[in-house]
Design an enzyme around this catalytic site. Structure first.
Site, PDB file in Angstrom:
ATOM      1  N   LYS A  29       3.338  17.388  -3.333  1.00  0.00           N
ATOM      2  CA  LYS A  29       3.991  16.929  -2.105  1.00  0.00           C
ATOM      3  C   LYS A  29       3.877  18.025  -1.050  1.00  0.00           C
ATOM      4  O   LYS A  29       4.766  18.843  -0.877  1.00  0.00           O
ATOM      5  CB  LYS A  29       5.449  16.562  -2.376  1.00  0.00           C
ATOM      6  CG  LYS A  29       5.579  15.298  -3.208  1.00  0.00           C
ATOM      7  CD  LYS A  29       7.009  14.840  -3.337  1.00  0.00           C
ATOM      8  CE  LYS A  29       7.380  13.799  -2.315  1.00  0.00           C
ATOM      9  NZ  LYS A  29       6.827  12.485  -2.624  1.00  0.00           N
TER      10      LYS A  29
HETATM   11  C1  LIG Z   1       6.633  11.193  -3.106  1.00  0.00           C
HETATM   12  C2  LIG Z   1       5.390  10.409  -3.111  1.00  0.00           C
HETATM   13  C3  LIG Z   1       5.209   9.323  -3.968  1.00  0.00           C
HETATM   14  C4  LIG Z   1       6.301   8.824  -4.891  1.00  0.00           C
HETATM   15  O1  LIG Z   1       6.641   9.777  -5.861  1.00  0.00           O
HETATM   16  P1  LIG Z   1       8.073   9.750  -6.542  1.00  0.00           P
HETATM   17  O2  LIG Z   1       8.047  10.893  -7.485  1.00  0.00           O
HETATM   18  O3  LIG Z   1       8.228   8.463  -7.229  1.00  0.00           O
HETATM   19  O4  LIG Z   1       9.066   9.925  -5.446  1.00  0.00           O
HETATM   20  C5  LIG Z   1       3.989   8.683  -3.965  1.00  0.00           C
HETATM   21  N1  LIG Z   1       2.997   9.064  -3.132  1.00  0.00           N
HETATM   22  C6  LIG Z   1       3.131  10.107  -2.278  1.00  0.00           C
HETATM   23  C7  LIG Z   1       1.998  10.489  -1.401  1.00  0.00           C
HETATM   24  C8  LIG Z   1       4.329  10.815  -2.244  1.00  0.00           C
HETATM   25  O5  LIG Z   1       4.465  11.841  -1.398  1.00  0.00           O
END
Ligand SMILES: *Cc1c(COP(=O)(O)O)cnc(C)c1O
Length: 315
Positions: A160
Site C-alpha cells: 500500500k
Molecule cells: C487496500 C487495497 C485493497 C484491499 O485490501 P484489504 O487488505 O482488503 O483492505 C485492494 N487493492 C488495493 C490497491 C488496495 O490499496
C-alpha cells in the site's frame, strides 16, 4: 460548516491534539513518494458498546512489509502499533464505525529521496467515521479501463504505497467521466487484476474465482477472509488463477472486496448485466457472514477481531 475532526492524531510519537499536527508547506512535495499506509476498520456494536477492529495484526504486519519494500524504517512493532491504535480509538471516543489510517512517510524526503540509507521516517495515525455499507443495497457498475495496472517490475502493487494510487486515479477518472462507478484494470498480460482500491471476485458454475496473487493485485486481507468464509461457511470451491475479462461478462455474480469497499456487489461490467443485473445470493451471504464477524457476533472467528470496550467512555 467547519470540518469535524477527532481530538487526537498520533504524530511525533504521541497522541497529538489535531490542530498541532502541522508541517511546513515545503515538505509536502516528495513526502508521499514512498509513503506507505494501511486502511483498517473498526465496527461498532451498539448493544455491546464495543468497537471491533478487524484483523489489526494482519494489517500492521502488512505495514511492516510495505515499509521494508520502500526501505523506510518503522520504529514500532506490530504489538506497539496495536496499543497505540487502541489508545487513539479510546481517546477519540470512537463509538461508531471508524476508519483507521496509519501512514509512514520519509522525513526530509526532498533531500534524501534517492539515498537508500538516509531516509528517516515519520508516522501518523488518524481516525475518522466511516459507516459500513454492508446490509445496504449499495451496488456499482464497472468498466474495464484502458489504463493498464502497474506491475511488480514497475511499481509493486503488492504494497500500500501512496504513489501506486496515481495509476488507479487515472483509471477512475476515465470511467467516472463515462458514467461508470468503478474501474476494473487489466495487467500487462491482459488479464483482470483489480479495481483501484479493491480486489475482484466472481462466481461461475458454483465456484468462487479470483485473480491469484501474481496477477498484479494487492494481497487483500478482506479477499483472504472471503476465501476462508466461502470455503468454511458456504462450502464453495475457491479458485485463484488468471481471469479473462470476458469471464466477468458471463459470470453469475461479481463483487469487489477490500477494507474500504467491504463487499461491493457489481451489477454490470462494460454494460453486460452480471447474472440478473441485481445483487446475487452468494454475494449477500458473504456480506452477512462478514458483517456478523466484524461486529463481534460470531465467536468462531473471534481471532479476527480486536475488541475495545467503550461502555465507560462518553463523548
Ligand atoms: C487496500 C487495497 C485493497 C484491499 O485490501 P484489504 O487488505 O482488503 O483492505 C485492494 N487493492 C488495493 C490497491 C488496495 O490499496
Amino acid at each position: 460548516m467547519a470540518e469535524q475532526h477527532p481530538t487526537y492524531i498520533f504524530w511525533n510519537n504521541e497522541l497529538t491534539p489535531w490542530e498541532d499536527a502541522t508541517v511546513h508547506v515545503t515538505s509536502i512535495a516528495w513526502s508521499a513518494l514512498g509513503a506507505v499506509f494501511e486502511g483498517i476498520r473498526g465496527y461498532w456494536n451498539a448493544e455491546q458498546e464495543q468497537l471491533h477492529v478487524f484483523r489489526i495484526t494482519e494489517h500492521l504486519d502488512r505495514l511492516q512489509s510495505s515499509t521494508k519494500l520502500v526501505r523506510l524504517p518503522l520504529a514500532y512493532t506490530t504489538a506497539e502499533l496495536t496499543d497505540v491504535i487502541v489508545r487513539l480509538l479510546r481517546e477519540n471516543v470512537c463509538r461508531e464505525d471508524t476508519y483507521v489510517f496509519p501512514l509512514v512517510y520519509g522525513a526530509d524526503a526532498e533531500v534524501n529521496r534517492f539515498d537508500p540509507n538516509a531516509l528517516a521516517s515519520e508516522l501518523t495515525i488518524r481516525t475518522k467515521p466511516m459507516p459500513s455499507r454492508l446490509g445496504s443495497d449499495f451496488q456499482q457498475h464497472a468498466r474495464v479501463s484502458t489504463w493498464t495496472r502497474i506491475s511488480d517490475n514497475v511499481m509493486p502493487p503488492r504494497i500500500k504505497n501512496i504513489s501506486n494510487y496515481r495509476n488507479g486515479q487515472l483509471a477512475t477518472h476515465e470511467v467516472r467521466n463515462d458514467g461508470y462507478d468503478v474501474a476494473f484494470m487489466l495487467n500487462p498480460y491482459g488479464k483482470i487484476s483489480e479495481a483501484p482500491g479493491a480486489c475482484i471476485a466472481h462466481l461461475a458454475k458454483g465456484k468462487l474465482i479470483t485473480p491469484d496473487v501474481t496477477s498484479g493485485i494487492l494481497e487483500s486481507i478482506t479477499r483472504e477472509a472471503v476465501i476462508t468464509l466461502a470455503r468454511e461457511e458456504l462450502g464453495l470451491e475457491v479458485v485463484e488463477r488468471a481471469v479473462d475479462r470476458t469471464e466477468l461478462y458471463l459470470a453469475d455474480e461479481v463483487f469487489t472486496c477490500g477494507t474500504a469497499a467491504e463487499i461491493t456487489p457489481i451489477v454490470s461490467v462494460d454494460k453486460y448485466p452480471v447474472g440478473a443485473g441485481r445483487i446475487g445470493p452468494v454475494t449477500r451471504q458473504i456480506q452477512q457472514s462478514l458483517e456478523d464477524i466484524m461486529r463481534g457476533r460470531n465467536s468462531q472467528y473471534a481471532r479476527w477481531v480486536t475488541t475495545i470496550d467503550m461502555a465507560l467512555t462518553t463523548a
